[in-house]
Scaffold this motif. Sequence first.
Motif, PDB file in Angstrom:
ATOM      1  N   SER A 144       0.794  -1.227   0.000  1.00  0.00           N
ATOM      2  CA  SER A 144       0.000   0.000   0.000  1.00  0.00           C
ATOM      3  C   SER A 144       0.829   1.281   0.000  1.00  0.00           C
ATOM      4  N   LYS A 145       2.101   1.220   0.411  1.00  0.00           N
ATOM      5  CA  LYS A 145       2.960   2.407   0.391  1.00  0.00           C
ATOM      6  C   LYS A 145       3.967   2.268  -0.752  1.00  0.00           C
ATOM      7  N   PRO A 146       4.084   3.273  -1.614  1.00  0.00           N
ATOM      8  CA  PRO A 146       5.022   3.192  -2.738  1.00  0.00           C
ATOM      9  C   PRO A 146       6.455   2.917  -2.266  1.00  0.00           C
ATOM     10  N   GLY A 147       7.093   1.906  -2.876  1.00  0.00           N
ATOM     11  CA  GLY A 147       8.483   1.585  -2.565  1.00  0.00           C
ATOM     12  C   GLY A 147       8.688   0.827  -1.274  1.00  0.00           C
ATOM     13  N   VAL A 148       7.602   0.444  -0.604  1.00  0.00           N
ATOM     14  CA  VAL A 148       7.701  -0.243   0.682  1.00  0.00           C
ATOM     15  C   VAL A 148       6.768  -1.465   0.680  1.00  0.00           C
ATOM     16  N   VAL A 149       7.261  -2.587   1.197  1.00  0.00           N
ATOM     17  CA  VAL A 149       6.436  -3.782   1.363  1.00  0.00           C
ATOM     18  C   VAL A 149       6.510  -4.196   2.827  1.00  0.00           C
ATOM     19  N   THR A 150       5.358  -4.235   3.480  1.00  0.00           N
ATOM     20  CA  THR A 150       5.265  -4.751   4.842  1.00  0.00           C
ATOM     21  C   THR A 150       4.751  -6.182   4.716  1.00  0.00           C
ATOM     22  N   TRP A 151       5.402  -7.123   5.389  1.00  0.00           N
ATOM     23  CA  TRP A 151       5.028  -8.523   5.211  1.00  0.00           C
ATOM     24  C   TRP A 151       5.106  -9.297   6.521  1.00  0.00           C
ATOM     25  N   ASN A 152       4.400 -10.425   6.537  1.00  0.00           N
ATOM     26  CA  ASN A 152       4.531 -11.354   7.659  1.00  0.00           C
ATOM     27  C   ASN A 152       4.235 -12.765   7.168  1.00  0.00           C
ATOM     28  N   THR A 153       4.806 -13.731   7.851  1.00  0.00           N
ATOM     29  CA  THR A 153       4.593 -15.141   7.555  1.00  0.00           C
ATOM     30  C   THR A 153       4.182 -15.835   8.839  1.00  0.00           C
ATOM     31  N   LYS A 154       3.081 -16.588   8.759  1.00  0.00           N
ATOM     32  CA  LYS A 154       2.556 -17.322   9.909  1.00  0.00           C
ATOM     33  C   LYS A 154       2.368 -18.779   9.524  1.00  0.00           C
ATOM     34  N   PHE A 155       2.279 -19.652  10.529  1.00  0.00           N
ATOM     35  CA  PHE A 155       2.002 -21.057  10.252  1.00  0.00           C
ATOM     36  C   PHE A 155       0.991 -21.601  11.246  1.00  0.00           C
ATOM     37  N   THR A 156       0.331 -22.694  10.836  1.00  0.00           N
ATOM     38  CA  THR A 156      -0.649 -23.363  11.681  1.00  0.00           C
ATOM     39  C   THR A 156      -0.595 -24.862  11.413  1.00  0.00           C
ATOM     40  N   ALA A 157      -0.819 -25.641  12.435  1.00  0.00           N
ATOM     41  CA  ALA A 157      -0.920 -27.093  12.289  1.00  0.00           C
ATOM     42  C   ALA A 157      -2.372 -27.537  12.324  1.00  0.00           C
ATOM     43  N   ASP A 158      -3.253 -26.678  12.861  1.00  0.00           N
ATOM     44  CA  ASP A 158      -4.657 -27.076  13.016  1.00  0.00           C
ATOM     45  C   ASP A 158      -5.632 -26.185  12.236  1.00  0.00           C
ATOM     46  N   GLY A 159      -5.132 -25.147  11.566  1.00  0.00           N
ATOM     47  CA  GLY A 159      -5.997 -24.248  10.814  1.00  0.00           C
ATOM     48  C   GLY A 159      -6.702 -23.208  11.658  1.00  0.00           C
ATOM     49  N   VAL A 160      -6.500 -23.243  12.975  1.00  0.00           N
ATOM     50  CA  VAL A 160      -7.159 -22.309  13.886  1.00  0.00           C
ATOM     51  C   VAL A 160      -6.144 -21.426  14.600  1.00  0.00           C
ATOM     52  N   HIS A 161      -5.121 -22.025  15.156  1.00  0.00           N
ATOM     53  CA  HIS A 161      -4.103 -21.314  15.935  1.00  0.00           C
ATOM     54  C   HIS A 161      -2.896 -21.021  15.048  1.00  0.00           C
ATOM     55  N   TRP A 162      -2.571 -19.732  14.901  1.00  0.00           N
ATOM     56  CA  TRP A 162      -1.481 -19.294  14.026  1.00  0.00           C
ATOM     57  C   TRP A 162      -0.314 -18.800  14.864  1.00  0.00           C
ATOM     58  N   THR A 163       0.902 -19.081  14.389  1.00  0.00           N
ATOM     59  CA  THR A 163       2.131 -18.628  15.044  1.00  0.00           C
ATOM     60  C   THR A 163       2.927 -17.792  14.049  1.00  0.00           C
ATOM     61  N   LEU A 164       3.357 -16.610  14.478  1.00  0.00           N
ATOM     62  CA  LEU A 164       4.168 -15.743  13.634  1.00  0.00           C
ATOM     63  C   LEU A 164       5.559 -16.348  13.454  1.00  0.00           C
ATOM     64  N   MET A 165       5.965 -16.558  12.192  1.00  0.00           N
ATOM     65  CA  MET A 165       7.308 -17.066  11.893  1.00  0.00           C
ATOM     66  C   MET A 165       8.296 -15.909  11.768  1.00  0.00           C
TER      67      MET A 165
END
Length: 104
Positions: free
Chosen positions: A74-95
Amino acid sequence: MICDQIFKGPAGTHNDLTVYTYNPADKSYKFCGFDRAGTPSSNPVVVEGSIWSYDRDQETDGKKIHIKTINDFSKPGVVTWNTKFTADGVHWTLMNEGVDVKEK
């Protein structure tokens, strides 16, 4: 778009290469990447305005893990990102998460 990413995280410094491609025939995007070991990955990208996301599954210690990455352009020249994972599809953990800035 080609991104040479250098980032620091709990597992140390990573230098990954990613390429985002577009197929005009079916109007689809794809994420293609190489990690520091040179292992390739390729995943379809969902584009919703300035938010681009892609998912992948992997097996770790005999368990299926679902991984999701979200990129915010959304900001020109900048990308904000995150990666998460889940084993059960409900509880997510930030990687990992970060902010990438375009170099000129």
